[in-house]
Design a protein around this motif. Structure first.
Motif, short mmCIF file in Angstrom:
data_model
loop_
_atom_site.label_atom_id
_atom_site.label_comp_id
_atom_site.label_asym_id
_atom_site.label_seq_id
_atom_site.Cartn_x
_atom_site.Cartn_y
_atom_site.Cartn_z
N HIS A 1 12.61 -6.99 11.74
CA HIS A 1 11.10 -7.17 11.48
C HIS A 1 11.09 -8.26 10.30
O HIS A 1 12.09 -8.38 9.66
N HIS B 1 8.60 -9.33 7.00
CA HIS B 1 7.77 -8.79 5.93
C HIS B 1 7.09 -9.74 5.23
O HIS B 1 7.84 -10.66 4.60
N ALA C 1 9.49 -3.08 0.59
CA ALA C 1 9.76 -4.17 1.63
C ALA C 1 11.20 -4.16 2.01
O ALA C 1 11.72 -3.86 2.73
N PRO D 1 14.31 -5.95 6.11
CA PRO D 1 13.51 -6.81 6.92
C PRO D 1 14.54 -8.15 7.15
O PRO D 1 15.33 -8.46 6.02
N LEU E 1 11.77 -11.99 4.41
CA LEU E 1 10.86 -11.44 3.53
C LEU E 1 10.33 -12.47 2.77
O LEU E 1 10.84 -13.32 1.91
N LEU F 1 5.31 -7.11 9.20
CA LEU F 1 4.63 -6.12 8.53
C LEU F 1 4.02 -6.91 7.36
O LEU F 1 4.35 -7.76 7.03
N THR G 1 1.79 -6.31 3.76
CA THR G 1 1.35 -5.78 2.70
C THR G 1 0.78 -6.54 1.44
O THR G 1 1.06 -7.65 1.38
N LEU H 1 5.10 2.51 5.85
CA LEU H 1 5.35 1.35 6.46
C LEU H 1 6.04 1.58 7.77
O LEU H 1 6.02 0.83 8.80
N ALA I 1 0.97 -3.77 10.57
CA ALA I 1 2.06 -4.10 11.33
C ALA I 1 1.42 -5.02 12.81
O ALA I 1 0.32 -4.70 13.09
#
Length: 453
Positions: free
Chosen positions: A2, A4, A39, A44, A47, A97, A99, A111, A172
């Motif tokens: 993923h 972030h 994170a 991830p 990032l 994701l 935040t 998360l 997400a």
């Protein structure tokens, strides 16, 4: 895998500070780095941190971290900030994701739960929490786990205002994210683009929006100095509890400040008001007295620091002690059994085992041999106005009170320096050095002066 994105572009005007909000320290570390490290714990593939206000300072704080930064030149809301990440993440399929840089208490586990919902087919998952007093927050309308809307308080009916579940600002998304962001409108009083509007956009495209209910404490955000103190209190409480579980005794733990970089061993005793900062290491059985401040300082097992001592970059070996009211500056090393008493300052000096400097002394750029006694008021005069010079004192020497050793100078093993001396030349081993005017007693002088008056 993923990607972030952390949103860290806001100005934080309510902090009343020139420092960008996300750089305000929590236990010695900028707030933003808590979000970054959370994170990173999820591994991830990408990032990205969106920066804006104070961008250069924020980017400097992120040096050394595996992040990419992108700037939001004009702060036009959270959805607009997230859209700035489209460039660096172009072609990334998701999930994403998202935040905030000002919510430092979120856990990786929370998360992960958001990501899991997207993996199971939701288009969008958002973190919600229940608050005793939800005033000021948008309320979550839902059917089962599915979210219908986020209703801003000013638009909410009395029935909706009674809802205590609110949006915590962590999300997400699936790969539809950036297409959805382009549909967000700014038809509101502030003319800004807001992330909660994505709920309706995702639903209009037939995508499921779900809520993951978290712990209210985790969602604490920081917009004011009061909230900063509250979050720091939570972090401190967690740290204190963890160290006490590991065998540290804290007397009045609520008064003790320590940072995550500090390491403590079992059977350490910390008295009220102790402050432990930086890379401080305290060994088994050590005791730190009330209101002592230790920064980047190592106490080997069995060392002791008495009340009101300040130590920075010092190293105390087993059985050594300092204080009360001692000052240990960088490079102060007290070997086994060395004692530094009240109002003694030590800087860049090695005190070998058994050295005693009981009170009112300054030892700078010095090496003091094993078993030597340093009297009250002794000064190593190490600075000539341009350069620092070293004083070397041998083993089992005796330096009388109120003496000045003018560096560079050496005092040999077993030598003695008479009280009140100013030593400018080396003192041989086992010699007595006296460098002061000879005392004269003038009989009757005081009486005559009184009678003249």
């Amino acid at each position: 895998m993923h990607a972030h994105v952390i949103l860290a572009a806001g100005q934080g005007t309510r902090m009343k500070s020139r420092l960008p909000k996300v750089l305000h320290p929590l236990l010695g570390k900028p707030m933003l780095l808590y979000a970054v490290e959370t994170a990173m714990a999820l591994g991830p593939e990408r990032l990205v941190v969106v920066v804006g206000h104070g961008a250069e300072e924020v980017e400097a704080a992120l040096e050394g971290y595996p992040v990419e930064t992108v700037r939001q030149e004009a702060q036009l809301g959270t959805a607009h900030a997230l859209l700035q990440a489209e460039g660096p993440l172009r072609g990334f399929p998701g999930p994403f994701l998202v935040t905030q840089g000002d919510t430092p208490l979120l856990s990786p586990e929370t998360l992960k739960a958001l990501l899991a919902e997207v993996a199971e087919g939701a288009g969008m998952a958002l973190l919600t929490v229940e608050l005793e007093n939800p005033t000021g927050y948008g309320r979550i309308l839902r059917e089962g786990e599915e979210v219908l809307a986020n209703v801003e308080e000013k638009d909410a009916s009395p029935e909706v205002r009674a809802i205590r579940e609110v949006n915590a600002g962590a999300y997400a998304f699936d790969g539809f994210l950036f297409q959805a962001l382009k549909e967000v409108r700014n038809e509101n009083a502030a003319q800004e683009y807001y992330l909660p509007d994505l709920i309706a956009i995702y639903r209009s495209h037939g995508k499921k929006v779900v809520a993951v209910k978290g712990v209210a404490e985790e969602a604490l955000g920081v917009n004011t100095r009061e909230e900063l103190a509250r979050v720091e209190g939570v972090l401190l409480g967690r740290l204190r509890a963890e160290w006490m579980r590991r065998g540290v005794r804290m007397v009045l733990p609520e008064t003790i400040y320590l940072e995550p970089t500090v390491e403590l061993a079992p059977d350490v005793t910390l008295w009220p008001g102790v402050v432990l900062r930086g890379n401080t290491r305290i060994g088994e059985g050590c005791e730190v007295g009330a209101y002592a401040v230790l920064e980047d300082t190592t106490l080997e097992p069995g060392a002791k620091v008495h009340a009101h001592t300040v130590a920075q970059g010092a190293h105390l070996f087993p059985g050594a002690d300092a204080g009360p009211f001692a000052r240990l500056r960088p490079g102060a090393v007290l070997r086994e059994g060395a004692h530094v008493g009240n109002f003694v300052e030590v800087k860049n000096s090695l005190l070998q085992p058994g050295v005693k400097a009981g009170h009112l002394a300054y030892l700078g750029d010095a090496e003091v041999g094993e078993g030597t006694n340093v009297g009250a008021g002794v000064i190593t005069a190490n600075y000539d106005g341009k350069r620092k010079h070293k004083t070397v004192i041998g083993k089992k020497a005796f330096i009388g009170s109120n003496s000045v050793l003018v560096a560079p100078v050496r005092v040999g093993d077993g030598a003695m320096v008479g009280a009140g001396s100013v030593i400018t030349h080396d003192v041989p081993e086992d010699a007595l050095a006296v460098a002061r005017g000879r005392q004269r007693n003038l009989e009757g002088y005081a009486k005559r002066k009184r009678e003249e008056g």
